[in-house]
Design an enzyme around this catalytic site. Structure first.
Site, PDB file in Angstrom:
ATOM      1  N   THR A   1      27.301 -31.683  23.259  1.00  0.00           N
ATOM      2  CA  THR A   1      27.095 -31.944  21.828  1.00  0.00           C
ATOM      3  C   THR A   1      27.978 -31.022  20.982  1.00  0.00           C
ATOM      4  O   THR A   1      28.467 -31.428  19.928  1.00  0.00           O
ATOM      5  CB  THR A   1      25.617 -31.786  21.413  1.00  0.00           C
ATOM      6  OG1 THR A   1      25.118 -30.572  21.962  1.00  0.00           O
ATOM      7  CG2 THR A   1      24.777 -32.927  21.911  1.00  0.00           C
TER       8      THR A   1
ATOM      9  N   GLU B   1      17.092 -27.468  16.033  1.00  0.00           N
ATOM     10  CA  GLU B   1      17.718 -28.771  16.283  1.00  0.00           C
ATOM     11  C   GLU B   1      17.295 -29.823  15.251  1.00  0.00           C
ATOM     12  O   GLU B   1      18.079 -30.703  14.897  1.00  0.00           O
ATOM     13  CB  GLU B   1      17.351 -29.264  17.684  1.00  0.00           C
ATOM     14  CG  GLU B   1      18.076 -28.556  18.820  1.00  0.00           C
ATOM     15  CD  GLU B   1      19.510 -29.047  18.985  1.00  0.00           C
ATOM     16  OE1 GLU B   1      19.843 -30.122  18.468  1.00  0.00           O
ATOM     17  OE2 GLU B   1      20.299 -28.339  19.637  1.00  0.00           O
TER      18      GLU B   1
ATOM     19  N   GLU C   1      20.511 -37.056  17.994  1.00  0.00           N
ATOM     20  CA  GLU C   1      19.797 -35.888  17.451  1.00  0.00           C
ATOM     21  C   GLU C   1      18.372 -36.252  17.043  1.00  0.00           C
ATOM     22  O   GLU C   1      17.444 -35.474  17.239  1.00  0.00           O
ATOM     23  CB  GLU C   1      20.535 -35.320  16.232  1.00  0.00           C
ATOM     24  CG  GLU C   1      21.911 -34.730  16.519  1.00  0.00           C
ATOM     25  CD  GLU C   1      21.832 -33.370  17.205  1.00  0.00           C
ATOM     26  OE1 GLU C   1      20.736 -32.795  17.311  1.00  0.00           O
ATOM     27  OE2 GLU C   1      22.895 -32.889  17.652  1.00  0.00           O
TER      28      GLU C   1
ATOM     29  N   HIS D   1      19.586 -30.898  12.537  1.00  0.00           N
ATOM     30  CA  HIS D   1      20.801 -31.678  12.808  1.00  0.00           C
ATOM     31  C   HIS D   1      20.607 -33.155  12.454  1.00  0.00           C
ATOM     32  O   HIS D   1      21.399 -33.745  11.724  1.00  0.00           O
ATOM     33  CB  HIS D   1      21.208 -31.548  14.281  1.00  0.00           C
ATOM     34  CG  HIS D   1      21.457 -30.131  14.710  1.00  0.00           C
ATOM     35  ND1 HIS D   1      21.676 -29.772  16.013  1.00  0.00           N
ATOM     36  CD2 HIS D   1      21.521 -28.978  13.992  1.00  0.00           C
ATOM     37  CE1 HIS D   1      21.863 -28.470  16.095  1.00  0.00           C
ATOM     38  NE2 HIS D   1      21.772 -27.960  14.871  1.00  0.00           N
TER      39      HIS D   1
ATOM     40  N   HIS E   1      23.182 -22.513  21.290  1.00  0.00           N
ATOM     41  CA  HIS E   1      22.155 -23.003  22.228  1.00  0.00           C
ATOM     42  C   HIS E   1      22.714 -23.103  23.651  1.00  0.00           C
ATOM     43  O   HIS E   1      22.033 -22.779  24.624  1.00  0.00           O
ATOM     44  CB  HIS E   1      21.637 -24.379  21.776  1.00  0.00           C
ATOM     45  CG  HIS E   1      20.918 -24.344  20.468  1.00  0.00           C
ATOM     46  ND1 HIS E   1      20.686 -25.457  19.695  1.00  0.00           N
ATOM     47  CD2 HIS E   1      20.374 -23.300  19.784  1.00  0.00           C
ATOM     48  CE1 HIS E   1      20.020 -25.108  18.601  1.00  0.00           C
ATOM     49  NE2 HIS E   1      19.833 -23.803  18.627  1.00  0.00           N
TER      50      HIS E   1
ATOM     51  N   GLU F   1      24.156 -29.171  25.902  1.00  0.00           N
ATOM     52  CA  GLU F   1      24.440 -28.477  24.638  1.00  0.00           C
ATOM     53  C   GLU F   1      25.953 -28.332  24.457  1.00  0.00           C
ATOM     54  O   GLU F   1      26.468 -28.444  23.347  1.00  0.00           O
ATOM     55  CB  GLU F   1      23.777 -27.095  24.593  1.00  0.00           C
ATOM     56  CG  GLU F   1      22.257 -27.133  24.544  1.00  0.00           C
ATOM     57  CD  GLU F   1      21.689 -27.560  23.184  1.00  0.00           C
ATOM     58  OE1 GLU F   1      22.380 -28.231  22.416  1.00  0.00           O
ATOM     59  OE2 GLU F   1      20.532 -27.229  22.913  1.00  0.00           O
TER      60      GLU F   1
ATOM     61  N   ASP G   1      25.763 -24.409  15.950  1.00  0.00           N
ATOM     62  CA  ASP G   1      24.398 -24.262  16.498  1.00  0.00           C
ATOM     63  C   ASP G   1      24.381 -24.636  17.982  1.00  0.00           C
ATOM     64  O   ASP G   1      23.760 -23.955  18.801  1.00  0.00           O
ATOM     65  CB  ASP G   1      23.426 -25.240  15.801  1.00  0.00           C
ATOM     66  CG  ASP G   1      22.810 -24.666  14.534  1.00  0.00           C
ATOM     67  OD1 ASP G   1      23.185 -23.556  14.134  1.00  0.00           O
ATOM     68  OD2 ASP G   1      21.943 -25.359  13.953  1.00  0.00           O
ATOM     69  N   GLU G   2      25.037 -25.748  18.295  1.00  0.00           N
ATOM     70  CA  GLU G   2      25.031 -26.236  19.688  1.00  0.00           C
ATOM     71  C   GLU G   2      25.656 -25.190  20.620  1.00  0.00           C
ATOM     72  O   GLU G   2      25.205 -24.972  21.732  1.00  0.00           O
ATOM     73  CB  GLU G   2      25.796 -27.565  19.828  1.00  0.00           C
ATOM     74  CG  GLU G   2      25.381 -28.662  18.866  1.00  0.00           C
ATOM     75  CD  GLU G   2      23.991 -29.237  19.115  1.00  0.00           C
ATOM     76  OE1 GLU G   2      23.235 -28.672  19.904  1.00  0.00           O
ATOM     77  OE2 GLU G   2      23.673 -30.262  18.486  1.00  0.00           O
TER      78      GLU G   2
ATOM     79  N   TRP H   1      21.022 -22.149   7.958  1.00  0.00           N
ATOM     80  CA  TRP H   1      21.341 -23.169   6.955  1.00  0.00           C
ATOM     81  C   TRP H   1      20.252 -24.230   6.984  1.00  0.00           C
ATOM     82  O   TRP H   1      19.544 -24.371   7.988  1.00  0.00           O
ATOM     83  CB  TRP H   1      22.723 -23.777   7.229  1.00  0.00           C
ATOM     84  CG  TRP H   1      22.855 -24.443   8.578  1.00  0.00           C
ATOM     85  CD1 TRP H   1      23.310 -23.871   9.726  1.00  0.00           C
ATOM     86  CD2 TRP H   1      22.505 -25.793   8.913  1.00  0.00           C
ATOM     87  NE1 TRP H   1      23.267 -24.772  10.762  1.00  0.00           N
ATOM     88  CE2 TRP H   1      22.777 -25.971  10.288  1.00  0.00           C
ATOM     89  CE3 TRP H   1      21.992 -26.888   8.196  1.00  0.00           C
ATOM     90  CZ2 TRP H   1      22.568 -27.182  10.964  1.00  0.00           C
ATOM     91  CZ3 TRP H   1      21.773 -28.092   8.866  1.00  0.00           C
ATOM     92  CH2 TRP H   1      22.061 -28.225  10.221  1.00  0.00           C
TER      93      TRP H   1
END
Ligand SMILES: [Fe+2]
Ligand SMILES: [Fe+2]
Length: 399
Positions: free
Chosen positions: A232, A176, A138, A179, A265, A229, A261-262, A93
């Site tokens: 977050t 990242e 971020e 974000h 990761h 990670e 996403d976090e 995205w």
């Protein structure tokens, strides 16, 4: 309160007055009260920002040089098991997927902005304090890429190194970056926050850096990033939930998408530590214990807006009060990682490794007990608040 457990810098000594550096008081121990007084009231020489924080004793290159071989020998493993956790760019995205489309005719574009603002109307100011703090965290991404590139044996030696550790770090950074970009543009369009103060805070923060205590040591570094990670992931997940409850499904989707996403990761970093536990159980176990003894400092612990010397502490208190990121979450993350890495069942440890195992596996209940006592003390305190420049100096309850 979160800051009591998580922040090493909540003490008033954490900051000198903005725009000033300290003279050296060789005869005065660093924590001596008279130094506090001098720091706050008698700045000696003015310099450009950022202010000078009190950092822990800085240790460098704590990993024995021969252990660099561990990371060399894991390069093909990393290509096979870590790099696939990245997403190809064309499947990722982008911030624009969630934002008003500036290529629309002007009226249609402003309609989209108006709708965005109507949706955020139900969100309280305190929510924006937390969202801004998350966005600023971020946005200090250059600091985190720098931190990872301090790690011996895995740093990007050229800026375009083909070593899988370096490929991971660059691509992780690239993922990242979306974000902060997305949250920043959303906040800008919402009109609910003072962007000038937000931007100043980001500039101060990147100028200050961070002090995670990872000592150029990738064992410590990957324990830190595994923990962070997940932290977050939890906090963005909670801002998503609160946005949904307050009637903004788009912001909920934004925060939820970032959270996922976090999670990916977290999985990559936790997988690296899992592998280190396999190839060097004592070394990895001692590293986990070392980081937990130091406490995991939050990446934005040096945040400052030019006004509030306790900004991070205040932001953390609001995040704790809204349930976005709490001391309980800290203990939960620790318990999760103990389970994920099967630390209680770890065998083949040397004596130091066993001591580290005992310490880490017994730590979560101790953190919870300390927190209960802190909560009890807090209940006896008068409710109080703090004003935040990010929301035009409006006051928000901390307790
Ligand atoms: Fe992020
Ligand atoms: Fe992250």
């Amino acid at each position: 309160m979160q800051s009591s457990v998580l922040s090493r810098f909540s003490h008033p000594l954490a900051w000198s007055p903005p725009g000033h550096i300290l003279t050296h008081h060789l005869s005065t121990p660093p924590n001596h009260p008279s130094l506090t007084f001098r720091r706050r009231l008698q700045p000696v020489s003015a310099v450009a920002s950022p202010p000078t924080p009190r950092l822990r004793r800085q240790m460098t290159h704590s990993m024995p040089p021969e252990k660099i071989e561990v990371f060399k020998s894991l390069e093909s493993w990393a290509s096979q098991w870590v790099l696939p956790l990245l997403k190809p760019v064309d499947q990722c995205w982008q911030p624009q997927d969630f934002l008003p489309d500036p290529t629309l005719p002007f009226d249609a574009f402003t309609d989209e902005v108006r709708t965005l603002r109507e949706r955020t109307a139900g969100l309280p100011d305190e929510y924006f304090v937390v969202l801004v703090g998350d966005m600023i965290t971020e946005d200090a991404l250059p600091t985190y890429q720098t931190m990872i590139n301090t790690l011996d044996g895995v740093r990007d030696e050229t800026g375009a190194s083909l070593c899988p550790w370096a490929v991971w770090t660059r691509s992780w950074t690239a993922e990242e970056k979306r974000h902060g970009d997305l949250l920043r543009t959303f906040l800008y369009l919402s009109g609910r926050v003072d962007m000038l103060m937000v931007e100043k805070t980001v500039q101060y923060l990147i100028g200050s850096g961070m002090d995670p205590g990872t000592e150029n040591n990738p064992y410590l570094g990957f324990v830190y990033t595994s923990f962070q990670e997940r932290a977050t992931f939890i906090s963005h997940g909670n801002t998503a939930r609160l946005a949904k409850e307050s009637g903004d499904p788009v912001l909920a989707r934004i925060c939820g998408t970032i959270a996922s996403d976090e999670k990916r990761h977290e999985n990559a970093y936790a997988r690296i530590v899992e592998k280190l536990l396999e190839v060097d159980p004592s070394g990895a176990m001692i590293a986990i214990s070392d980081m937990m003894r130091k406490k995991i400092t939050m990446p934005a612990h040096l945040m400052y807006d030019g006004r509030d010397p306790k900004l991070f502490e205040h932001f953390s208190a609001v995040a704790q009060r809204l349930g976005v990121y709490t001391a309980d979450d800290y203990a939960d993350i620790l318990e999760f990682l103990i389970g994920r890495w099967r630390l209680e069942k770890l065998e083949e440890l040397n004596a130091e490794g066993r001591r580290a195992q005992d310490f880490v596996c017994g730590l979560a209940p101790r953190i919870r007990k300390l927190q209960e006592r802190a909560d009890e003390r807090a209940r006896k305190m008068e409710p109080h608040g703090a004003s935040f420049s990010w929301i035009f100096n409006k006051e928000v309850a901390l307790l």
